[in-house]
Scaffold this motif. Structure first.
Motif, PDB file in Angstrom:
ATOM      1  N   ARG A 133      -1.218   3.487   0.415  1.00  0.00           N
ATOM      2  CA  ARG A 133      -0.898   4.273  -0.782  1.00  0.00           C
ATOM      3  C   ARG A 133       0.577   4.624  -0.894  1.00  0.00           C
ATOM      4  NH1 ARG A 133      -5.092   4.405  -4.545  1.00  0.00           N
ATOM      5  NH2 ARG A 133      -7.036   4.153  -3.389  1.00  0.00           N
ATOM      6  N   SER A 134       1.317   4.453   0.189  1.00  0.00           N
ATOM      7  CA  SER A 134       2.724   4.861   0.183  1.00  0.00           C
ATOM      8  C   SER A 134       3.527   3.946   1.087  1.00  0.00           C
ATOM      9  CB  SER A 134       2.867   6.305   0.665  1.00  0.00           C
ATOM     10  OG  SER A 134       2.570   6.383   2.061  1.00  0.00           O
ATOM     11  N   ALA A 135       4.839   4.132   1.072  1.00  0.00           N
ATOM     12  CA  ALA A 135       5.730   3.329   1.902  1.00  0.00           C
ATOM     13  C   ALA A 135       5.382   3.467   3.379  1.00  0.00           C
ATOM     14  CB  ALA A 135       7.184   3.739   1.648  1.00  0.00           C
ATOM     15  N   ARG A 136       5.047   4.665   3.813  1.00  0.00           N
ATOM     16  CA  ARG A 136       4.749   4.893   5.225  1.00  0.00           C
ATOM     17  C   ARG A 136       3.505   4.148   5.682  1.00  0.00           C
ATOM     18  NH1 ARG A 136       7.925   7.562   8.063  1.00  0.00           N
ATOM     19  NH2 ARG A 136       9.453   8.988   7.146  1.00  0.00           N
ATOM     20  N   ASP A 137       2.630   3.851   4.770  1.00  0.00           N
ATOM     21  CA  ASP A 137       1.405   3.136   5.128  1.00  0.00           C
ATOM     22  C   ASP A 137       1.655   1.662   5.429  1.00  0.00           C
ATOM     23  OD1 ASP A 137      -0.083   5.463   4.711  1.00  0.00           O
ATOM     24  OD2 ASP A 137      -0.443   4.988   2.601  1.00  0.00           O
ATOM     25  N   LEU A 138       2.879   1.189   5.201  1.00  0.00           N
ATOM     26  CA  LEU A 138       3.173  -0.225   5.381  1.00  0.00           C
ATOM     27  C   LEU A 138       3.595  -0.589   6.803  1.00  0.00           C
ATOM     28  CD1 LEU A 138       5.055  -1.067   2.051  1.00  0.00           C
ATOM     29  CD2 LEU A 138       2.767  -1.794   2.739  1.00  0.00           C
ATOM     30  N   ALA A 139       3.765   0.383   7.657  1.00  0.00           N
ATOM     31  CA  ALA A 139       4.158   0.102   9.036  1.00  0.00           C
ATOM     32  C   ALA A 139       3.139  -0.839   9.683  1.00  0.00           C
ATOM     33  CB  ALA A 139       4.263   1.393   9.835  1.00  0.00           C
ATOM     34  N   GLY A 140       3.640  -1.939  10.234  1.00  0.00           N
ATOM     35  CA  GLY A 140       2.772  -2.901  10.896  1.00  0.00           C
ATOM     36  C   GLY A 140       2.005  -3.808   9.960  1.00  0.00           C
ATOM     37  N   LYS A 141       2.268  -3.705   8.664  1.00  0.00           N
ATOM     38  CA  LYS A 141       1.528  -4.487   7.669  1.00  0.00           C
ATOM     39  C   LYS A 141       2.326  -5.732   7.243  1.00  0.00           C
ATOM     40  CE  LYS A 141      -1.849  -1.483   7.461  1.00  0.00           C
ATOM     41  NZ  LYS A 141      -1.326  -0.464   8.384  1.00  0.00           N
ATOM     42  N   LYS A 142       1.596  -6.750   6.811  1.00  0.00           N
ATOM     43  CA  LYS A 142       2.199  -8.008   6.368  1.00  0.00           C
ATOM     44  C   LYS A 142       2.341  -8.023   4.844  1.00  0.00           C
ATOM     45  CE  LYS A 142       0.285 -10.804  10.161  1.00  0.00           C
ATOM     46  NZ  LYS A 142      -0.418  -9.699  10.863  1.00  0.00           N
ATOM     47  N   VAL A 143       3.547  -8.367   4.389  1.00  0.00           N
ATOM     48  CA  VAL A 143       3.835  -8.437   2.956  1.00  0.00           C
ATOM     49  C   VAL A 143       4.203  -9.882   2.622  1.00  0.00           C
ATOM     50  CG1 VAL A 143       5.226  -7.553   1.054  1.00  0.00           C
ATOM     51  CG2 VAL A 143       4.693  -6.063   3.013  1.00  0.00           C
ATOM     52  N   LEU A 160      11.026   1.009   0.758  1.00  0.00           N
ATOM     53  CA  LEU A 160      10.828   1.637   2.066  1.00  0.00           C
ATOM     54  C   LEU A 160      11.891   2.702   2.332  1.00  0.00           C
ATOM     55  CD1 LEU A 160       9.984  -1.579   4.120  1.00  0.00           C
ATOM     56  CD2 LEU A 160       8.382   0.196   3.368  1.00  0.00           C
ATOM     57  N   GLN A 161      13.131   2.404   1.949  1.00  0.00           N
ATOM     58  CA  GLN A 161      14.201   3.383   2.132  1.00  0.00           C
ATOM     59  C   GLN A 161      13.946   4.628   1.301  1.00  0.00           C
ATOM     60  OE1 GLN A 161      17.665   1.116   1.108  1.00  0.00           O
ATOM     61  NE2 GLN A 161      17.664  -0.066   3.006  1.00  0.00           N
ATOM     62  N   ARG A 162      13.541   4.435   0.054  1.00  0.00           N
ATOM     63  CA  ARG A 162      13.251   5.583  -0.803  1.00  0.00           C
ATOM     64  C   ARG A 162      12.040   6.359  -0.315  1.00  0.00           C
ATOM     65  NH1 ARG A 162      14.323   3.724  -7.101  1.00  0.00           N
ATOM     66  NH2 ARG A 162      16.528   3.176  -6.833  1.00  0.00           N
ATOM     67  N   GLY A 163      11.192   5.682   0.458  1.00  0.00           N
ATOM     68  CA  GLY A 163      10.030   6.353   1.028  1.00  0.00           C
ATOM     69  C   GLY A 163      10.370   7.153   2.274  1.00  0.00           C
ATOM     70  N   GLY A 164      11.644   7.150   2.649  1.00  0.00           N
ATOM     71  CA  GLY A 164      12.096   7.952   3.775  1.00  0.00           C
ATOM     72  C   GLY A 164      11.967   7.299   5.129  1.00  0.00           C
ATOM     73  N   LEU A 165      11.718   5.998   5.177  1.00  0.00           N
ATOM     74  CA  LEU A 165      11.573   5.326   6.459  1.00  0.00           C
ATOM     75  C   LEU A 165      12.931   5.060   7.099  1.00  0.00           C
ATOM     76  CD1 LEU A 165       8.777   4.783   5.046  1.00  0.00           C
ATOM     77  CD2 LEU A 165       8.685   2.667   6.388  1.00  0.00           C
ATOM     78  N   SER A 166      12.992   5.185   8.405  1.00  0.00           N
ATOM     79  CA  SER A 166      14.218   4.889   9.142  1.00  0.00           C
ATOM     80  C   SER A 166      14.344   3.376   9.312  1.00  0.00           C
ATOM     81  CB  SER A 166      14.165   5.547  10.524  1.00  0.00           C
ATOM     82  OG  SER A 166      13.134   4.953  11.307  1.00  0.00           O
ATOM     83  N   GLY A 167      15.510   2.937   9.789  1.00  0.00           N
ATOM     84  CA  GLY A 167      15.700   1.512  10.020  1.00  0.00           C
ATOM     85  C   GLY A 167      14.682   0.947  10.990  1.00  0.00           C
ATOM     86  N   GLU A 169      11.688   2.104  11.564  1.00  0.00           N
ATOM     87  CA  GLU A 169      10.371   2.067  10.917  1.00  0.00           C
ATOM     88  C   GLU A 169      10.270   0.906   9.935  1.00  0.00           C
ATOM     89  OE1 GLU A 169       9.077   6.777  10.873  1.00  0.00           O
ATOM     90  OE2 GLU A 169      10.604   6.080   9.446  1.00  0.00           O
ATOM     91  N   ILE A 170      11.366   0.636   9.214  1.00  0.00           N
ATOM     92  CA  ILE A 170      11.378  -0.480   8.266  1.00  0.00           C
ATOM     93  C   ILE A 170      11.180  -1.804   9.002  1.00  0.00           C
ATOM     94  CG2 ILE A 170      12.874  -1.803   6.710  1.00  0.00           C
ATOM     95  CD1 ILE A 170      14.010   0.856   5.729  1.00  0.00           C
ATOM     96  N   ASP A 171      11.746  -1.910  10.202  1.00  0.00           N
ATOM     97  CA  ASP A 171      11.614  -3.146  10.971  1.00  0.00           C
ATOM     98  C   ASP A 171      10.172  -3.426  11.378  1.00  0.00           C
ATOM     99  OD1 ASP A 171      14.271  -3.716  10.767  1.00  0.00           O
ATOM    100  OD2 ASP A 171      14.807  -2.938  12.753  1.00  0.00           O
ATOM    101  N   LYS A 172       9.310  -2.409  11.319  1.00  0.00           N
ATOM    102  CA  LYS A 172       7.898  -2.597  11.689  1.00  0.00           C
ATOM    103  C   LYS A 172       7.083  -3.223  10.558  1.00  0.00           C
ATOM    104  CE  LYS A 172       7.855   1.249  14.975  1.00  0.00           C
ATOM    105  NZ  LYS A 172       7.298   2.595  15.288  1.00  0.00           N
ATOM    106  N   VAL A 173       7.662  -3.221   9.351  1.00  0.00           N
ATOM    107  CA  VAL A 173       7.004  -3.879   8.219  1.00  0.00           C
ATOM    108  C   VAL A 173       7.333  -5.365   8.306  1.00  0.00           C
ATOM    109  CG1 VAL A 173       6.766  -3.964   5.712  1.00  0.00           C
ATOM    110  CG2 VAL A 173       7.269  -1.787   6.853  1.00  0.00           C
ATOM    111  N   GLU A 174       6.327  -6.209   8.098  1.00  0.00           N
ATOM    112  CA  GLU A 174       6.514  -7.647   8.343  1.00  0.00           C
ATOM    113  C   GLU A 174       6.465  -8.476   7.058  1.00  0.00           C
ATOM    114  OE1 GLU A 174       4.701 -11.214  11.177  1.00  0.00           O
ATOM    115  OE2 GLU A 174       3.809  -9.220  11.204  1.00  0.00           O
ATOM    116  N   PRO A 175       7.618  -8.806   6.474  1.00  0.00           N
ATOM    117  CA  PRO A 175       7.622  -9.714   5.327  1.00  0.00           C
ATOM    118  C   PRO A 175       7.360 -11.136   5.797  1.00  0.00           C
ATOM    119  CG  PRO A 175       9.863  -9.078   5.879  1.00  0.00           C
ATOM    120  CD  PRO A 175       8.971  -8.325   6.821  1.00  0.00           C
TER     121      PRO A 175
END
Length: 350
Positions: A133-143, A160-167, A169-175
């Protein structure tokens, strides 16, 4: 071991070309008059009608002719071809244009040709029953997206940046690279958690149901131009009249598409594709709604390039101050009318 963050950075280095490579490029063929070429070599897109192709069919190019040399599969490849003299113009996502310029490639953006608005946008879709539902929910998820290091990944990073994630934390999202035609299926089969969908693929997926948008690039940034056509400094110096005819014609085609009834635009595009005889499917054209260009006649304001200068610098792909936005573009060759774009119902029909 290569990290996801370093992989992202390495991808964009592939967009760079040296000034030596460009200086070795061939000049345009087929000159006339004062020695200026009146034939522009270019790459197209299968099953699509580009703005220059539309401009030529509308008669806006006058005695300037387009010479199709084949189709491209990506914006970065298209502008590389222009930079090395294999073609006379090319178009790409503005981040790729910035990256190319950062490598001291003597090119100029001359007109915007696509963007995002309420009709032309990319959405980041999840399944309706997804817990995301939010940017934080994307940690560890595949996009899943069409390519890395370009528009889709940039929008994801900004979200992700606007969602307040740190660098970190952003690296944990997997494009991941997922061919657009396979994105919907990959999402429904839960091979990825988020699919980036646009155009006909988005509309077909929404018609099937069972998915919902997490966000769209239009919601994120509003209406904005996302890509520009570029020409080399050498070409502009040698062929200023031809460049002016080309850029102005594309600008007029943008406004024609904006103010003409949608059904008429689609009919014209369908006719263009059929006439060129390349055995292409015209079915997707019925989903066309807008080119998405934000400014009147595609004029460049600078802000659409500055956004990516900042993004690339923050990622470490270019150094801060390495690229000046004023050096990247020119509106000198755009002689289209400067009136505000009409708000037309032509692109809002079904």
């Amino acid at each position: 071991m290569t990290t996801m963050a370093s992989t992202r950075r390495q991808f964009l280095t592939l967009l760079g070309l040296s000034a030596v490579a460009v200086s070795c490029g061939t000049s345009a063929a087929g000159t006339s008059g004062k020695g200026q070429t009146r034939t522009l070599r270019y790459q197209g897109w299968a099953g699509q009608v580009t703005l220059p192709e539309l401009a030529e069919d509308l008669g806006y190019l006058g005695d300037v002719k387009l010479e199709w040399v084949g189709n491209t599969i990506s914006g970065p490849q298209d502008i590389q071809s222009a930079a090395t003299g294999q073609t006379d113009f090319g178009g790409a996502f503005n981040g790729a244009v910035v990256k190319l310029a950062a490598n001291k490639t003597p090119i100029k953006a001359v007109i915007s040709y696509y963007g995002s608005d309420q009709h032309a946008y990319n959405g980041y879709y999840v399944l309706k029953d997804s817990p995301i539902r939010s940017a934080r929910d994307l940690a560890g998820k595949k996009v899943g997206m069409n390519t890395l290091g370009a528009h889709a990944e940039a929008m994801l990073d900004i979200y992700l940046q606007r969602g307040g994630l740190s660098g970190a934390e952003i690296d944990k999202v997997e494009p991941l690279v997922v061919p657009p035609v396979n994105a919907e299926q990959s999402l429904r089969q839960r091979q990825i958690e988020v699919a980036v969908l646009g155009g006909i693929l988005r509309d077909k997926a929404l018609a099937t149901g069972g998915i919902r948008p997490l966000f769209t690039d239009f919601e994120l940034l509003g209406a904005f131009s996302a890509g520009t056509y570029v020409m080399t400094d050498r070409f502009l110096k040698q062929n200023p009249d031809t460049a002016r005819t080309f850029v102005t014609a594309v600008g007029r085609a943008i406004e024609w598409s904006r103010t003409t009834p949608r059904a008429e635009v689609i009919a014209r595009m369908t006719d263009i594709v059929k006439k060129r005889g390349r055995n292409e499917d015209t079915t997707p054209l019925k989903y066309w709604r807008s080119y998405g260009v934000a400014e009147t006649a595609g004029r460049i304001t600078g802000k659409e390039l500055q956004l990516w200068i900042d993004w690339l610098a923050e990622r470490g792909d270019i150094q801060k101050g390495q690229v000046r936005v004023d050096d990247l573009y020119t509106n000198e060759f755009n002689a289209s009318p400067t009136t505000s774009p009409a708000t037309s119902a032509s692109t809002s029909g079904s």
